[in-house]
Design a protein around this motif. Structure first.
Motif, PDB file in Angstrom:
ATOM      1  N   ALA A  30     -10.810   4.242  -3.652  1.00  0.00           N
ATOM      2  CA  ALA A  30      -9.497   4.761  -4.098  1.00  0.00           C
ATOM      3  C   ALA A  30      -9.401   6.124  -4.817  1.00  0.00           C
ATOM      4  CB  ALA A  30      -8.768   3.798  -4.939  1.00  0.00           C
ATOM      5  N   LEU A  31      -8.403   6.867  -4.453  1.00  0.00           N
ATOM      6  CA  LEU A  31      -8.156   8.259  -5.202  1.00  0.00           C
ATOM      7  C   LEU A  31      -6.857   8.220  -5.630  1.00  0.00           C
ATOM      8  CD1 LEU A  31      -9.497  10.907  -5.236  1.00  0.00           C
ATOM      9  CD2 LEU A  31      -8.427  11.731  -3.355  1.00  0.00           C
ATOM     10  N   ASP A  32      -6.715   8.521  -6.985  1.00  0.00           N
ATOM     11  CA  ASP A  32      -5.655   8.649  -7.744  1.00  0.00           C
ATOM     12  C   ASP A  32      -5.080  10.061  -8.055  1.00  0.00           C
ATOM     13  OD1 ASP A  32      -3.292   8.053  -9.241  1.00  0.00           O
ATOM     14  OD2 ASP A  32      -4.307   6.511 -10.371  1.00  0.00           O
TER      15      ASP A  32
ATOM     16  N   LYS B 220       1.698   2.032  -3.455  1.00  0.00           N
ATOM     17  CA  LYS B 220       0.777   2.823  -4.144  1.00  0.00           C
ATOM     18  C   LYS B 220       0.545   4.311  -3.807  1.00  0.00           C
ATOM     19  CE  LYS B 220      -2.136  -1.357  -4.680  1.00  0.00           C
ATOM     20  NZ  LYS B 220      -3.302  -2.235  -4.113  1.00  0.00           N
TER      21      LYS B 220
ATOM     22  N   PRO C 193      -3.815  14.567  -2.300  1.00  0.00           N
ATOM     23  CA  PRO C 193      -5.323  14.257  -2.344  1.00  0.00           C
ATOM     24  C   PRO C 193      -6.015  15.577  -1.549  1.00  0.00           C
ATOM     25  CG  PRO C 193      -4.413  13.313  -0.439  1.00  0.00           C
ATOM     26  CD  PRO C 193      -3.287  13.722  -1.330  1.00  0.00           C
TER      27      PRO C 193
ATOM     28  N   VAL D 111      -5.619   4.028  -1.601  1.00  0.00           N
ATOM     29  CA  VAL D 111      -6.635   3.091  -1.435  1.00  0.00           C
ATOM     30  C   VAL D 111      -7.109   2.853   0.007  1.00  0.00           C
ATOM     31  CG1 VAL D 111      -7.427   0.328  -1.986  1.00  0.00           C
ATOM     32  CG2 VAL D 111      -5.554   1.707  -3.378  1.00  0.00           C
TER      33      VAL D 111
ATOM     34  N   ASP E  85       3.051   6.197  -5.695  1.00  0.00           N
ATOM     35  CA  ASP E  85       2.505   6.660  -6.875  1.00  0.00           C
ATOM     36  C   ASP E  85       1.252   7.438  -7.160  1.00  0.00           C
ATOM     37  OD1 ASP E  85       4.782   4.967  -7.975  1.00  0.00           O
ATOM     38  OD2 ASP E  85       3.392   3.122  -7.913  1.00  0.00           O
ATOM     39  N   GLY E  86       0.865   7.870  -5.889  1.00  0.00           N
ATOM     40  CA  GLY E  86      -0.371   8.570  -5.984  1.00  0.00           C
ATOM     41  C   GLY E  86      -1.656   8.105  -5.680  1.00  0.00           C
ATOM     42  N   ARG E  87      -1.661   6.601  -5.536  1.00  0.00           N
ATOM     43  CA  ARG E  87      -2.986   5.935  -5.329  1.00  0.00           C
ATOM     44  C   ARG E  87      -3.163   5.862  -3.966  1.00  0.00           C
ATOM     45  NH1 ARG E  87      -6.673   3.598  -8.386  1.00  0.00           N
ATOM     46  NH2 ARG E  87      -7.476   1.703  -7.703  1.00  0.00           N
TER      47      ARG E  87
ATOM     48  N   GLN F  63       0.853  -1.191   0.042  1.00  0.00           N
ATOM     49  CA  GLN F  63       0.003  -0.004  -0.029  1.00  0.00           C
ATOM     50  C   GLN F  63       0.799   1.197   0.034  1.00  0.00           C
ATOM     51  OE1 GLN F  63      -3.181   0.109  -0.376  1.00  0.00           O
ATOM     52  NE2 GLN F  63      -3.441  -1.790  -0.471  1.00  0.00           N
TER      53      GLN F  63
END
Length: 317
Positions: free
Chosen positions: A72-74, A60, A81, A67, A63-65, A57
Motif C-alpha cells: 500500500a501507498l498512502d 481508500k 502517487p 492498496v 482518502d489517498g490510500r 477500495q
C-alpha cells in the motif's frame, strides 16, 4: 553433448543488447517530441462496461490510500502517487496500469454509498481526473518504465473502459482535451510497438485497445480500424481454442479474454460498426467455458497458474 557458446557469440549478443539499450535510452527524447505532435480530434462511443471494481477500495483511493496486492501507498486525500517512490517494481506496474480506476468507477455507481453521499459520483470523477492529470504532468511525455508495452496496454484498457464513467463529463474543457490527447498519444505509441507486448492475453488486449481506440476517434480512419480488427482476429484465432478455452489452459485467462472482447463489442456497437465473425464466435465459445470452470458463484477452478478469480469481475460478465 551441450553446445559450447563461443566468445564471438557472447560478444555479438552483448552488442545486440547494447544497441537495444542505446535505442531505448536515446530514443526517449525523440519519441517524446513525436508524441507531442499528436492532437485529439475528439472521442466518442467509448465502451461503458459493467462494474467489476470494489467500492471499498475506491473509498481508500479517495482518502489517498492505494492498496495494490499486498502493498500500500498512502499519499493523503489531496496527494498523488506519482511524486513518491513506489514500494516495489511490481507495485509500480499495477499503479501505472491504472486498474484501480475500476474501484473508483464502482464507488461512483454504488447505490449504497451514493445514498449516503449524493455527490459521490462527481467526487470520484474529480479524483480520477486529477490523478490522471498529474500522471500526464509527470509521465505523459514519455518514460521508459511507464510507457513499457505491457504497462501501456494495461493503462490504455483501464482508461478506455472507465472513461465514460469517470471522464466523459469533461470533453469540452481544457482538461478534457488534454486527457484525450494523452490517450491518443499512447494509442499512437502502442500502434507502433504492440508486437513487443508479451505473447498471450496482453498481446490480445493490446490489439483490442487499438480496435477500441480506432472505433472511438470521431474522425475515424476506417483503414486503420480494419487493420486493427484483423490483428485482433489473428490473436483470437491464435489464442482461443475450438472448445472455448484459452491456449494457456488457465481459467482466469478465459475471464480476461471475455472481458476484453465484451469491451470491444461494446465500443463497436456504439460506433455502429459490426464486429467480426471471429469476435462473435470466440464470445459464443468463451461463455460456456467460463460456466464450466466455475465451482460456485464467483469462484473459478484454480489450476494452470490461475486462482479462484475475482467474484465481482465474474459477476460483471
Amino acid at each position: 553433448m551441450a553446445k559450447r557458446i563461443g566468445t564471438g557469440e557472447i560478444i555479438a549478443q552483448a552488442l545486440r543488447q547494447g544497441r537495444r539499450r542505446l535505442a531505448r535510452d536515446l530514443g526517449g527524447p525523440f519519441r517524446s517530441l513525436y508524441l507531442k505532435n499528436i492532437r485529439s480530434p475528439g472521442l466518442a462511443n467509448l465502451p461503458d462496461m459493467p462494474d467489476r471494481g470494489d467500492p471499498l477500495q475506491g473509498l481508500k483511493i479517495m482518502d489517498g490510500r492505494f492498496v495494490l496486492g499486498s502493498q500500500a501507498l498512502d499519499v493523503g486525500a489531496h496527494g498523488d502517487p506519482w511524486s513518491v517512490p513506489a514500494p516495489s517494481p511490481a507495485y509500480a506496474e499495477k499503479l501505472h496500469g491504472f486498474g484501480w480506476l475500476h474501484d473508483l468507477t464502482a464507488l461512483g455507481r454504488s447505490r449504497a454509498h451514493v445514498r449516503k453521499n449524493p455527490g459521490l459520483k462527481a467526487q470520484t470523477a474529480l479524483r480520477a481526473g486529477r490523478l490522471i492529470d498529474r500522471w500526464i504532468d509527470v509521465y505523459g511525455g514519455w518514460n521508459p518504465f511507464a510507457w513499457r508495452e505491457d504497462i501501456l496496454t494495461e493503462r490504455l484498457f483501464a482508461w478506455l473502459v472507465n472513461w465514460t464513467a469517470l471522464l466523459g463529463h469533461e470533453t469540452e474543457d481544457v482538461a478534457g482535451t488534454r486527457r484525450e490527447t494523452s490517450l491518443l498519444r499512447q494509442l499512437g505509441q502502442l500502434r507502433k510497438s504492440w508486437r513487443q507486448t508479451p505473447e498471450g492475453i496482453l498481446r490480445l488486449k493490446a490489439t483490442a485497445c487499438l480496435v477500441i481506440g480506432a472505433s472511438c476517434v470521431q474522425k475515424r480512419q476506417n483503414a486503420w480500424l480494419d487493420r486493427a480488427m484483423d490483428m485482433l482476429d489473428d490473436e483470437i484465432e491464435r489464442q482461443i481454442l475450438s472448445d472455448g478455452g484459452h491456449i494457456s489452459r488457465n481459467p482466469q485467462d478465459v475471464i480476461a479474454t471475455l472481458e476484453i472482447l465484451i469491451a470491444v463489442e461494446n465500443a463497436l456497437d456504439k460506433g455502429g460498426v459490426t464486429g467480426s465473425r471471429e469476435i462473435h464466435r470466440a464470445m459464443d465459445r468463451l461463455g460456456p467455458m467460463l460456466s464450466f470452470f466455475q465451482l460456485g458463484p464467483g469462484q473459478m477452478a484454480a489450476f494452470n497458474g490461475g486462482g479462484t478469480g475475482d467474484a465481482r469481475q465474474i459477476k460483471a460478465l
